[in-house]
Design a protein around this motif. Structure first.
Motif, PDB file in Angstrom:
ATOM      1  N   GLN A  38     -32.177 -31.054  40.761  1.00  0.00           N
ATOM      2  CA  GLN A  38     -31.297 -30.855  40.702  1.00  0.00           C
ATOM      3  C   GLN A  38     -30.467 -31.149  41.751  1.00  0.00           C
ATOM      4  O   GLN A  38     -29.093 -30.754  42.057  1.00  0.00           O
TER       5      GLN A  38
ATOM      6  N   LEU B  43     -30.081 -33.111  44.534  1.00  0.00           N
ATOM      7  CA  LEU B  43     -30.131 -34.279  44.801  1.00  0.00           C
ATOM      8  C   LEU B  43     -27.864 -33.830  44.595  1.00  0.00           C
ATOM      9  O   LEU B  43     -27.495 -34.435  45.070  1.00  0.00           O
ATOM     10  N   SER B  44     -27.779 -33.214  44.125  1.00  0.00           N
ATOM     11  CA  SER B  44     -26.518 -32.070  44.060  1.00  0.00           C
ATOM     12  C   SER B  44     -26.445 -32.197  45.347  1.00  0.00           C
ATOM     13  O   SER B  44     -24.755 -32.542  45.626  1.00  0.00           O
TER      14      SER B  44
ATOM     15  N   GLY C 142     -23.967 -34.530  47.205  1.00  0.00           N
ATOM     16  CA  GLY C 142     -22.177 -35.053  46.801  1.00  0.00           C
ATOM     17  C   GLY C 142     -21.428 -34.728  47.541  1.00  0.00           C
ATOM     18  O   GLY C 142     -21.200 -35.665  48.060  1.00  0.00           O
TER      19      GLY C 142
ATOM     20  N   GLN D 111     -24.541 -40.959  41.586  1.00  0.00           N
ATOM     21  CA  GLN D 111     -25.821 -40.667  41.998  1.00  0.00           C
ATOM     22  C   GLN D 111     -26.408 -42.009  41.296  1.00  0.00           C
ATOM     23  O   GLN D 111     -27.111 -42.251  42.768  1.00  0.00           O
TER      24      GLN D 111
ATOM     25  N   ASN E  37     -30.796 -34.869  36.537  1.00  0.00           N
ATOM     26  CA  ASN E  37     -30.011 -35.103  37.714  1.00  0.00           C
ATOM     27  C   ASN E  37     -30.243 -37.174  38.199  1.00  0.00           C
ATOM     28  O   ASN E  37     -29.251 -36.802  39.314  1.00  0.00           O
TER      29      ASN E  37
ATOM     30  N   ALA F 207     -26.472 -36.053  38.749  1.00  0.00           N
ATOM     31  CA  ALA F 207     -26.266 -34.064  39.458  1.00  0.00           C
ATOM     32  C   ALA F 207     -25.088 -34.602  40.788  1.00  0.00           C
ATOM     33  O   ALA F 207     -24.152 -34.040  40.719  1.00  0.00           O
ATOM     34  N   THR F 208     -24.810 -35.986  41.497  1.00  0.00           N
ATOM     35  CA  THR F 208     -23.803 -36.298  42.096  1.00  0.00           C
ATOM     36  C   THR F 208     -22.515 -36.803  41.642  1.00  0.00           C
ATOM     37  O   THR F 208     -21.115 -36.559  42.193  1.00  0.00           O
ATOM     38  N   ASP F 209     -22.308 -36.675  40.405  1.00  0.00           N
ATOM     39  CA  ASP F 209     -21.256 -36.910  39.828  1.00  0.00           C
ATOM     40  C   ASP F 209     -20.216 -36.084  39.599  1.00  0.00           C
ATOM     41  O   ASP F 209     -18.899 -36.588  39.835  1.00  0.00           O
TER      42      ASP F 209
ATOM     43  N   ARG G 221     -19.387 -34.340  43.818  1.00  0.00           N
ATOM     44  CA  ARG G 221     -18.721 -35.902  44.778  1.00  0.00           C
ATOM     45  C   ARG G 221     -17.435 -35.691  44.931  1.00  0.00           C
ATOM     46  O   ARG G 221     -17.205 -36.410  46.292  1.00  0.00           O
TER      47      ARG G 221
ATOM     48  N   SER H  65     -21.079 -39.866  32.567  1.00  0.00           N
ATOM     49  CA  SER H  65     -22.351 -39.615  33.358  1.00  0.00           C
ATOM     50  C   SER H  65     -23.163 -41.497  32.759  1.00  0.00           C
ATOM     51  O   SER H  65     -23.148 -42.090  33.764  1.00  0.00           O
TER      52      SER H  65
END
Length: 492
Positions: A80, A83-84, A87, A94, A225, A228-230, A233, A313
């Protein structure tokens, strides 16, 4: 979409748009806000229940269960964080980033899986626990409790990113205090040297019970996961990747571990095979009446905190699959649709929460682990290169190693190692033992996530030089690439 229109959209009540990249002038926030973002949604009964099933149904003693739960949480939270951290640089959701690993059309499969299992599956799971708690508090019918919970969740997700982040920030404080008190009472009242309902623990569960519990914990922690970038970002483009990753990791890991400990401890006190789980956890055997009532209220709010992210998400994943909806509020419209469908799924799942949840946790781990293997391997192969050109809805880009790795990783790992009531893998079935219709020895347990991750990543790395998918040019010296819009519907 121009910079002016995007800024105007940001100032409106409802977040407009879909999955287009976040422009630089719309970036805001601190990486440490992710600490609350990934703490609040885990402060719910679904997290507690993972600890409960590890002891009450998998046959582990409290300390054995905690070993499995901590390891599963550690692995899921570590990814997590990783991946984050992507962003801020890339500025997209993600599942949009997944297009580099699977290709524009190949990405439809993981995006669709996440849409169904996250936007609908997790939504239904959390709604059920919230509805049970509300019914326990008020005495109203379960269907009405479920309807109330769903309406509030959908409203938060419909408005969008900033309200979701703000709700999680304040919810993490209130819920954190209540659940910490509940955890202290559960642990102090628990028979920590024993197992389920005060009996001996871990006598028959062995290695198999440990791996099943670890897989369930991983499925829960890593369930975030694909989102994550949601939620990273929107951070300024040059935000520290290390700070972003650490904040997301800590939010996920600490909250999961503490609440699962509360569930595991409670399972050593009461018999969770008899009665409604939320009622048993908040009973006077575990905590005082007032604390129990506050915990039931916290469970209701916790379900909303978790599902605000799930619906938001889930809608992003739906759009990332390439579905084009030519409306400025397309993300919000999809979120409402998910809420309606999720209500009926939750209503059906409320008849057997234990069996449904146990299977669901494992299924989540079964697909996320191979997906992670491919995504991380792809990122390694693309280190130092540009990726924006491969993210657009209309990009004619394929990456067969990613798609093949994902499919083979999922199919082979489940076929050989799955261990749940719906299907038992070929290598697992001969090792299990049953007594009175229940599993008394899990044998080798459930190694599906581990095998799926290694197999998918290995296949990708082996096939990459064979298929030679396109790579972008070198990144600028500062390592930053201006994000490009990726949602074809934004031009409609």
């Amino acid at each position: 979409m121009t910079a002016t229109s995007t800024t105007t959209a940001r100032k409106s009540i409802v977040e407009a748009g879909g999955i287009e990249a976040i422009p630089l002038e719309a970036r805001h926030g601190s990486p440490w806000q992710l600490l609350a973002t990934w703490t609040a949604p885990n402060l719910e009964f679904a997290t507690i229940y993972v600890g409960i099933i590890a002891v009450a149904f998998f046959g582990l003693g409290f300390w054995q269960a905690m070993g499995a739960l901590v390891l599963g949480n550690l692995l899921g939270s570590l990814t997590q964080g990783i991946l984050s951290s992507w962003g801020p640089r890339d500025g997209v959701a993600q599942m949009v980033l997944g297009r580099t690993a699977f290709g524009t059309r190949g990405n439809i499969l993981p995006a669709a899986l996440n849409t169904v299992l996250a936007g609908l599956g997790w939504f239904a799971t959390n709604s059920v626990s919230g509805a049970f708690a509300l019914t326990s508090l008020t005495g109203i019918p379960i269907w009405l409790s479920l309807l109330i919970i769903v309406v509030v969740q959908v409203a938060v997700a419909f408005i969008g990113h900033d309200l979701v982040q703000g709700f999680e920030r304040y919810a993490s404080i209130v819920l954190g205090i209540i659940f910490l008190i509940a955890t202290i009472y559960a642990v102090s009242s628990g028979h920590l040297s024993g197992g389920a309902n005060g009996g001996p623990g871990g006598m028959t569960a062995g290695f198999g019970g440990f791996t099943v519990a670890m897989a369930a914990a991983f499925g829960y922690a890593a369930g975030w996961n694909p989102y994550a970038t949601d939620y990273s970002r929107y951070l300024p483009a040059r935000t520290s990747a290390v700070k972003t990753g650490v904040a997301a990791f800590l939010g996920d890991f600490v909250s999961c571990t503490v609440l699962m400990a509360a569930g595991a401890a409670a399972a050593t006190i009461v018999d969770f095979g008899k009665g409604t789980p939320t009622d048993l956890f908040t009973s006077t055997d575990v905590m005082p009446v007032l604390v129990g009532k506050l915990t039931l209220l916290a469970i209701c709010v916790g379900a909303i905190a978790a599902n605000a992210l799930n619906i938001y998400s889930g809608a992003m994943s739906f759009l990332a699959a390439g579905v084009r909806i030519p409306f400025s509020l397309r993300r919000g419209i999809v979120a409402v649709g998910f809420g309606v469908i999720g209500f009926f799924i939750a209503l059906a799942a409320s008849a057997d929460p234990k069996g449904t949840y146990e299977n669901f946790l494992l299924v989540i781990a079964y697909w996320i682990a191979p997906w992670l293997g491919v995504v991380l391997a792809d990122r390694y192969m693309r280190r130092g290169t540009r990726i924006a050109a491969f993210l657009a809805d209309d990009a004619r880009y394929t990456n067969w190693p990613g798609f093949i790795g994902l499919v083979v990783g999922i199919v082979v790992s489940i076929w050989l190692f799955s261990n749940q009531t719906l299907y038992t893998g070929l290598l697992v079935a001969p090792t299990e033992k049953f007594s009175g219709g229940f599993v008394s020895d899990y044998g080798i347990g459930d190694l599906t996530p581990l095998v799926g991750f290694v197999l998918a990543a290995g296949i990708y790395l082996l096939l990459f030089p064979v298929f030679k998918p396109r790579l972008g040019g070198a990144l600028p010296k500062d390592g930053y690439e201006v994000p490009a819009h990726t949602d074809a519907a934004s031009a409609a």
